[in-house]
Design an enzyme around this catalytic site. Sequence first.
Site, PDB file in Angstrom:
ATOM      1  CE  LYS A  53      -3.989  -2.095   2.301  1.00 23.78           C
ATOM      2  NZ  LYS A  53      -4.847  -2.090   3.517  1.00 23.78           N
ATOM      3  CB  CYS A  83      -1.636   0.587   8.483  1.00 23.39           C
ATOM      4  SG  CYS A  83      -0.568   1.722   9.376  1.00 23.39           S
ATOM      5  CG  ASP A  84      -3.761  -5.035   5.466  1.00 25.29           C
ATOM      6  OD1 ASP A  84      -4.547  -4.487   4.660  1.00 25.29           O
ATOM      7  OD2 ASP A  84      -3.920  -6.193   5.889  1.00 25.29           O
ATOM      8  CB  SER A  85      -5.648  -4.550  10.800  1.00 26.78           C
ATOM      9  OG  SER A  85      -4.934  -3.423  11.262  1.00 26.78           O
ATOM     10  N   GLY A 120       0.168  -4.631  10.326  1.00 24.64           N
ATOM     11  CA  GLY A 120       1.453  -4.332   9.709  1.00 24.64           C
ATOM     12  C   GLY A 120       1.612  -2.841   9.524  1.00 24.64           C
TER      13      GLY A 120
END
EC number: 3.6.1.9
Length: 218
Positions: A53, A83-85, A120
């Site tokens: 991203k 970010c990624d969840s 992340g």
Amino acid sequence: MPVPFVLASASPARKRLLAMAGIPVMVYPSDFDESQIQITDPGQLVQVLAEGKARSTMRDLFDRQAELPPGFFSTHPGLILGCDSVLAIHGEIHGKPKDPDEAIARWKMMRGNVGELFTGHAFLQPYTTEQGALMPYPPLVRTQVTQVYFADISDRQIEAYVATQEPMNCAGCFALEGRGGLFVEKLEGCHTNVIGLSLPLLRQMLAELGYDVTDFWA
């Protein structure tokens, strides 16, 4: 003058967390295609997605430099955060539910169980070479994990919660800072990580990049 800070995410929760911490950001959501990534380890998955991203937004902004502060890619490089969840239950990875039926089924599986919320975080510091080529300094990528203990709620509560639409845009199918917080018994680890990004980890990562978090205060 604060260091330019770009958030490569459309998440209002992440923007609110940063604003509460005194960090103003420019929001440029990524168009990164997550479907191309097939990784079964949740910690590795969120790192790859977060960096993807950030890189996607970096390339997009390079073509839209007029919208950025002067020197963003050269004199005083800005920062881009991706970010990624995801939520993992019994090792199975869950992202946003695709429809209300899936959200209801997910909650019936989650209730009374313990999940791991992985987020992340990926920082890029882009710059241009003398020839004008776009380059990033080596990326800094980290993962934070929080244990989430879900309450053993009723079918009626699950259906009512899904009907609010709140869980439909949330990794893990719940929003801790909203109605979903009523259905979480406790957390072990960083609570802001469950909302979208870990503020303690953010501070540590900025220090690794050579910044004090106060450098970003307006």
